[in-house]
Design a protein around this motif. Structure first.
Motif, PDB file in Angstrom:
ATOM      1  N   GLU A  38       3.843 -21.962   8.057  1.00  0.00           N
ATOM      2  CA  GLU A  38       4.293 -20.932   6.571  1.00  0.00           C
ATOM      3  C   GLU A  38       2.856 -19.963   6.387  1.00  0.00           C
ATOM      4  N   VAL A  39       2.898 -18.938   6.441  1.00  0.00           N
ATOM      5  CA  VAL A  39       1.405 -18.336   5.869  1.00  0.00           C
ATOM      6  C   VAL A  39       1.744 -17.124   5.240  1.00  0.00           C
ATOM      7  N   GLU A  40       1.179 -17.752   3.637  1.00  0.00           N
ATOM      8  CA  GLU A  40       1.595 -16.375   2.683  1.00  0.00           C
ATOM      9  C   GLU A  40      -0.286 -15.556   2.248  1.00  0.00           C
ATOM     10  N   ILE A  41      -0.213 -14.498   2.431  1.00  0.00           N
ATOM     11  CA  ILE A  41      -0.300 -13.726   1.947  1.00  0.00           C
ATOM     12  C   ILE A  41      -0.322 -12.378   1.184  1.00  0.00           C
ATOM     13  N   LYS A  42      -1.880 -12.688   0.307  1.00  0.00           N
ATOM     14  CA  LYS A  42      -1.398 -11.945  -1.003  1.00  0.00           C
ATOM     15  C   LYS A  42      -2.706 -10.820  -0.976  1.00  0.00           C
ATOM     16  N   ARG A  43      -2.437 -10.590  -1.784  1.00  0.00           N
ATOM     17  CA  ARG A  43      -3.559  -9.290  -2.524  1.00  0.00           C
ATOM     18  C   ARG A  43      -4.629  -9.398  -4.143  1.00  0.00           C
ATOM     19  N   ILE A  44      -6.290 -10.039  -3.882  1.00  0.00           N
ATOM     20  CA  ILE A  44      -6.104 -10.536  -5.183  1.00  0.00           C
ATOM     21  C   ILE A  44      -7.346  -9.419  -5.979  1.00  0.00           C
ATOM     22  N   ASN A  45      -7.818  -9.591  -7.435  1.00  0.00           N
ATOM     23  CA  ASN A  45      -8.060  -8.655  -7.798  1.00  0.00           C
ATOM     24  C   ASN A  45     -10.096  -9.110  -7.666  1.00  0.00           C
ATOM     25  N   LYS A  46     -10.322 -10.629  -6.547  1.00  0.00           N
ATOM     26  CA  LYS A  46     -11.541 -10.407  -7.016  1.00  0.00           C
ATOM     27  C   LYS A  46     -11.750 -10.575  -5.005  1.00  0.00           C
ATOM     28  N   PRO A  47     -12.646  -9.862  -4.728  1.00  0.00           N
ATOM     29  CA  PRO A  47     -12.852  -9.041  -4.065  1.00  0.00           C
ATOM     30  C   PRO A  47     -13.176 -10.473  -3.113  1.00  0.00           C
ATOM     31  N   GLY A  48     -12.598 -10.301  -1.747  1.00  0.00           N
ATOM     32  CA  GLY A  48     -13.475 -10.667  -0.708  1.00  0.00           C
ATOM     33  C   GLY A  48     -11.904 -11.980   0.170  1.00  0.00           C
ATOM     34  N   ILE A  49     -12.025 -12.919   0.958  1.00  0.00           N
ATOM     35  CA  ILE A  49     -11.361 -13.848   1.836  1.00  0.00           C
ATOM     36  C   ILE A  49     -11.211 -15.312   1.179  1.00  0.00           C
ATOM     37  N   ARG A  50     -10.188 -15.283   0.550  1.00  0.00           N
ATOM     38  CA  ARG A  50     -10.022 -17.132  -0.275  1.00  0.00           C
ATOM     39  C   ARG A  50      -9.117 -17.770   0.833  1.00  0.00           C
ATOM     40  N   LEU A  51      -9.057 -18.426   1.495  1.00  0.00           N
ATOM     41  CA  LEU A  51      -7.660 -19.386   2.828  1.00  0.00           C
ATOM     42  C   LEU A  51      -8.095 -20.651   2.070  1.00  0.00           C
ATOM     43  N   PHE A  52      -6.340 -21.291   1.781  1.00  0.00           N
ATOM     44  CA  PHE A  52      -6.124 -23.073   1.592  1.00  0.00           C
ATOM     45  C   PHE A  52      -5.056 -22.841   2.332  1.00  0.00           C
ATOM     46  N   CYS A  53      -5.419 -24.641   2.786  1.00  0.00           N
ATOM     47  CA  CYS A  53      -4.899 -25.179   3.884  1.00  0.00           C
ATOM     48  C   CYS A  53      -4.291 -26.585   3.615  1.00  0.00           C
ATOM     49  N   ASN A  54      -3.044 -26.097   3.796  1.00  0.00           N
ATOM     50  CA  ASN A  54      -2.874 -27.854   3.499  1.00  0.00           C
ATOM     51  C   ASN A  54      -2.941 -29.309   4.078  1.00  0.00           C
ATOM     52  N   ARG A  55      -4.081 -29.411   4.930  1.00  0.00           N
ATOM     53  CA  ARG A  55      -5.237 -29.884   5.862  1.00  0.00           C
ATOM     54  C   ARG A  55      -5.785 -29.796   5.798  1.00  0.00           C
ATOM     55  N   GLU A  56      -6.665 -30.926   4.709  1.00  0.00           N
ATOM     56  CA  GLU A  56      -8.027 -30.544   4.453  1.00  0.00           C
ATOM     57  C   GLU A  56      -9.042 -30.737   5.174  1.00  0.00           C
TER      58      GLU A  56
END
Length: 289
Positions: A38-56
């Motif tokens: 499952e991939v969720e993408i959202k626009r955020i206010n702070k510029p740049g790409i931030r990626l989070f994953c449930n497998r550390e």
């Protein structure tokens, strides 16, 4: 925006050569299956790409295919100063040959194309995918395809007929670079299973399709756990069983759900098990919870 990024299997995989830059050329038939991240993408206010994953243990920077896919998309569309968060919930096993990272990247490309109303045609998304990784172009197109070159040449072929798949990922795994290093110790295969598989898919006979599955990595790596899983699948009535990609997941083709579930019972303890169906696409929208 939530998306499903579907896994793939290789019904066939021929190694056809090695280029001067070290990349191997392939001829393979890939098929999307109903195991997904499952991939969720959202626009955020702070510029740049931030990626989070449930497998550390997975990277969350430019080493991640989904991260690079977003970078290439923004560059292609001339989008600057945009903030984006990508949350990936992994269910596709790693080091399995099921294209999990590639599927995530493809889903990001499709999602961003929709989110920013960029209107990029499928061919453009395939080109971006080729910059990310070898299996991404297929995952962008999805369904059933013959892929050649280093994966960038993608041609639709007939889908698998109605069937069920059992997938088993044993504890043993191997990195893709290591798998290719091993295969370089063997002469190129003269057998060309892929050409035949395209004809078999057009015929639509599941039993004959199963008899035609083949994988050059499977032939050369000879992993004991893979051999044992294939033996159990075939004894349980699989029409065909093979390792997918550079491994180590194994799939079996079954004509009925009952036969597939019976096989899964016999595979208990041999690895992570998945019951799946063949799909006609590589991504989809995930329902909002």
């Amino acid at each position: 925006m939530k998306l499903k990024a579907y896994a793939k299997i290789n019904l066939t995989l021929d190694i056809t050569g090695r280029r001067e830059d070290g990349y191997h050329t392939l001829d393979t038939v890939m098929h999307s299956v109903s195991v997904w991240d499952e991939v969720e993408i959202k626009r955020i206010n702070k510029p740049g790409i931030r990626l989070f994953c449930n497998r550390e243990y997975l990277p969350v920077d430019t080493k991640n295919t989904a991260f690079r896919a977003a970078q290439y998309f923004f560059e292609r569309c001339g989008i600057t100063g945009q903030g984006l968060s990508i949350h990936i919930r992994k269910y596709i096993p790693s080091r399995a040959g099921m294209g999990g990272g590639s599927a995530d990247a493809a889903a990001v490309l499709h999602g961003l194309n929709q989110m920013f109303r960029a209107g990029l045609p499928l061919e453009a998304l395939v080109e971006l995918g080729a910059k990310v990784g070898a299996d991404v172009p297929f995952c962008v197109v999805g369904g059933a395809c013959r892929c050649q070159g280093i994966g960038e040449q993608v041609e639709k072929v007939p889908l698998l007929p109605e069937c069920w798949l059992v997938l088993c990922k044993p504890p043993a795994g191997m990195s893709t670079p290591r798998a290719y290093a091993l295969i370089d110790q063997f002469p190129l295969s003269r057998a060309r299973a892929t050409e035949k598989m395209v004809s078999l898919l057009a015929g639509g006979d599941l039993r004959r399709i199963g008899e035609g599955v083949a994988n050059r990595f499977d032939e050369t790596m000879k992993l004991q756990q893979v051999r044992e899983i294939k033996r159990v699948m075939q004894a349980a009535g699989a029409f065909g069983a093979s390792m997918t990609g550079s491994g180590s997941a194994v799939f079996g083709l079954f004509p009925t759900e009952e036969a597939a579930r019976a096989c899964m019972q016999q595979l208990e303890g041999k690895g992570r098990l998945y019951l799946a169906r063949p799909l006609d696409r590589g991504w989809d929208y995930a329902p909002e919870k």
